[in-house]
Design a protein around this motif. Structure first.
Motif, PDB file in Angstrom:
ATOM      1  N   ARG B 137     -27.515  25.406 -14.895  1.00  0.00           N
ATOM      2  CA  ARG B 137     -26.271  26.145 -15.141  1.00  0.00           C
ATOM      3  C   ARG B 137     -25.131  25.622 -14.264  1.00  0.00           C
ATOM      4  O   ARG B 137     -24.004  25.452 -14.722  1.00  0.00           O
ATOM      5  N   MET B 138     -25.434  25.351 -13.001  1.00  0.00           N
ATOM      6  CA  MET B 138     -24.401  24.880 -12.078  1.00  0.00           C
ATOM      7  C   MET B 138     -23.872  23.520 -12.529  1.00  0.00           C
ATOM      8  O   MET B 138     -22.655  23.289 -12.559  1.00  0.00           O
ATOM      9  N   GLN B 139     -24.785  22.618 -12.914  1.00  0.00           N
ATOM     10  CA  GLN B 139     -24.349  21.299 -13.377  1.00  0.00           C
ATOM     11  C   GLN B 139     -23.465  21.431 -14.615  1.00  0.00           C
ATOM     12  O   GLN B 139     -22.420  20.784 -14.726  1.00  0.00           O
ATOM     13  N   PHE B 143     -19.548  20.496 -14.653  1.00  0.00           N
ATOM     14  CA  PHE B 143     -19.140  19.424 -15.560  1.00  0.00           C
ATOM     15  C   PHE B 143     -18.017  19.894 -16.488  1.00  0.00           C
ATOM     16  O   PHE B 143     -17.003  19.212 -16.658  1.00  0.00           O
ATOM     17  N   LEU B 144     -18.184  21.079 -17.088  1.00  0.00           N
ATOM     18  CA  LEU B 144     -17.171  21.565 -18.031  1.00  0.00           C
ATOM     19  C   LEU B 144     -15.853  21.893 -17.336  1.00  0.00           C
ATOM     20  O   LEU B 144     -14.778  21.606 -17.860  1.00  0.00           O
ATOM     21  N   ARG B 168     -19.070  18.129  -6.303  1.00  0.00           N
ATOM     22  CA  ARG B 168     -19.008  16.715  -6.681  1.00  0.00           C
ATOM     23  C   ARG B 168     -20.406  16.179  -6.993  1.00  0.00           C
ATOM     24  O   ARG B 168     -20.614  15.448  -7.975  1.00  0.00           O
ATOM     25  N   VAL B 169     -21.390  16.560  -6.197  1.00  0.00           N
ATOM     26  CA  VAL B 169     -22.769  16.108  -6.431  1.00  0.00           C
ATOM     27  C   VAL B 169     -23.286  16.650  -7.768  1.00  0.00           C
ATOM     28  O   VAL B 169     -23.883  15.922  -8.561  1.00  0.00           O
ATOM     29  N   HIS B 170     -23.026  17.935  -8.017  1.00  0.00           N
ATOM     30  CA  HIS B 170     -23.454  18.519  -9.303  1.00  0.00           C
ATOM     31  C   HIS B 170     -22.822  17.772 -10.476  1.00  0.00           C
ATOM     32  O   HIS B 170     -23.474  17.522 -11.482  1.00  0.00           O
ATOM     33  N   TYR B 171     -21.549  17.430 -10.309  1.00  0.00           N
ATOM     34  CA  TYR B 171     -20.850  16.742 -11.390  1.00  0.00           C
ATOM     35  C   TYR B 171     -21.496  15.384 -11.660  1.00  0.00           C
ATOM     36  O   TYR B 171     -21.759  15.028 -12.816  1.00  0.00           O
ATOM     37  N   HIS B 172     -21.767  14.650 -10.603  1.00  0.00           N
ATOM     38  CA  HIS B 172     -22.329  13.308 -10.806  1.00  0.00           C
ATOM     39  C   HIS B 172     -23.748  13.362 -11.362  1.00  0.00           C
ATOM     40  O   HIS B 172     -24.120  12.523 -12.188  1.00  0.00           O
ATOM     41  N   HIS B 173     -24.511  14.366 -10.951  1.00  0.00           N
ATOM     42  CA  HIS B 173     -25.838  14.532 -11.553  1.00  0.00           C
ATOM     43  C   HIS B 173     -25.705  14.841 -13.038  1.00  0.00           C
ATOM     44  O   HIS B 173     -26.465  14.312 -13.863  1.00  0.00           O
ATOM     45  N   ALA B 174     -24.747  15.699 -13.364  1.00  0.00           N
ATOM     46  CA  ALA B 174     -24.543  16.071 -14.776  1.00  0.00           C
ATOM     47  C   ALA B 174     -24.160  14.838 -15.596  1.00  0.00           C
ATOM     48  O   ALA B 174     -24.716  14.600 -16.673  1.00  0.00           O
ATOM     49  N   VAL B 175     -23.223  14.059 -15.074  1.00  0.00           N
ATOM     50  CA  VAL B 175     -22.769  12.850 -15.795  1.00  0.00           C
ATOM     51  C   VAL B 175     -23.938  11.891 -16.008  1.00  0.00           C
ATOM     52  O   VAL B 175     -24.131  11.354 -17.102  1.00  0.00           O
ATOM     53  N   LYS B 176     -24.734  11.717 -14.964  1.00  0.00           N
ATOM     54  CA  LYS B 176     -25.873  10.794 -15.050  1.00  0.00           C
ATOM     55  C   LYS B 176     -26.841  11.247 -16.146  1.00  0.00           C
ATOM     56  O   LYS B 176     -27.265  10.450 -16.988  1.00  0.00           O
ATOM     57  N   ARG B 177     -27.155  12.536 -16.129  1.00  0.00           N
ATOM     58  CA  ARG B 177     -28.124  13.044 -17.106  1.00  0.00           C
ATOM     59  C   ARG B 177     -27.556  13.020 -18.526  1.00  0.00           C
ATOM     60  O   ARG B 177     -28.278  12.750 -19.483  1.00  0.00           O
TER      61      ARG B 177
END
Lengths: 139, 183
Positions: B137-139, B143-144, B168-177
């Motif tokens: 949910r956080m990612q 991201f959104l 920022r870390v959550h965002y980059h994990h989301a982008v990667k996935r």
């Protein structure tokens, strides 16, 4: 797909669903529901804050302890003067309980704490916040 | 020479919130008009089923107005509203799971189940929505808020109760996935 393309795609997401939303109808429905159940007053909200609940519970505990103690003394013909009942209640508390009481009284609210949405649930609390909550429940 | 008409001042969100706190219903109505579509877009992207979108938008506004005393301007009103929308959606999904209507993953993907709708929406959008359903949910929300709403990490962090670095870390994990999902 690079990050920029991904962001562009995300910006298009949900656009059609949002366009289909009947905003005027939503406005009417929200206002009607707000009329049905007026919002909770500021004073009530303050009393719903955990810190205030702690203080209120502590005061109730002290008063209750004082009343019981006074009752016992009266039955023994030793009616105390006004402030002594509370003092007797305090005397009955352990060192840990007294320290906890002092902490609560000295820091009734945590102004520096981050503000969460009004409907934050237990799932939204961080580990330290959960530990704090457990401590307060355990007394 | 035509005379310039005086431009009526548009009330800020803060002014409308203050007016609502004073009991002005029209202020609440204006806030709904101002932010309903952005909220609907956020909820739809986060996996809200089309059939429930109206109800979820209304419920989000109701919760926001009832809890507006807790909004202290730590972020924009819209950002705060979107995070409440995230909670409303989470609760709706949880209720659906308890009722065993559909599993969570399918619930989050059920937005465009109609094949025609899916074709119109485009395969890439469909797959992105599918990928978002697989994030935490956080990612998903970070991201959104970042990619769709264009918010800074500091504001996202303030709204979600985390730090800018963690956002920022959550965002980059989301982008990667999501990249992996869309590859």
């Amino acid at each position: 797909m690079n990050e920029q393309e991904l962001e562009q795609l995300a910006q298009r997401l949900g656009a059609r669903a949002a366009e289909r939303l009947d905003v005027a109808r939503t406005v009417q429905a929200v206002v009607a529901r707000l009329r049905e159940a007026p919002r909770v007053s500021v004073v009530t909200r303050l009393w719903l804050q955990p810190a205030w609940l702690k203080v209120a519970a502590t005061v109730a505990l002290l008063l209750g302890t004082g009343a019981v103690t006074r009752g016992l003394w009266r039955s023994q013909g030793l009616a105390p003067a006004g402030g002594e009942a509370t003092a007797a209640g305090l005397n009955d508390l352990s060192t840990d309980q007294l320290q906890q009481l002092l902490e609560i009284v000295e820091h009734p609210t945590d102004e520096a704490a981050p503000v969460y949405p009004a409907d934050a649930s237990l799932d939204d609390l961080t580990a330290p916040q959960l530990r704090e909550l457990l401590r307060s429940l355990e007394g | 020479m035509p005379h310039a008409e005086p431009v009526a001042a548009v009330p800020t969100d803060a002014a409308l919130i203050a007016a609502w706190q004073g009991g002005d219903e029209q202020a609440a109505a204006e806030l709904v008009r101002r932010h309903a579509r952005a909220l609907a877009r956020f909820l739809a992207s986060a996996g809200a089923p089309d059939a429930d979108l109206d109800d979820l938008v209304q419920e989000t506004f109701i919760r926001a107005f009832r809890g507006v005393d807790r909004f202290r301007g730590q972020c924009r009103f819209r950002t705060w509203l979107l995070t409440i929308g995230g909670n409303v959606l989470k609760d709706a999904v949880r209720r659906a799971r308890r009722a065993k209507v559909v599993p969570l993953a399918e619930e989050l993907r059920a937005t465009d189940g109609d094949p025609h709708e899916r074709a119109v929406a485009g395969e890439a959008e469909w797959r992105l929505r599918e990928g978002l359903g697989g994030l935490t949910r956080m990612q998903r929300e970070v991201f959104l808020l970042r990619a769709q709403q264009g918010l800074e990490y500091a504001e996202i962090a303030a709204a979600l109760g985390t730090s800018p670095g963690a956002a920022r870390v959550h965002y980059h994990h989301a982008v990667k996935r999501l990249k992996e999902h869309l590859a």
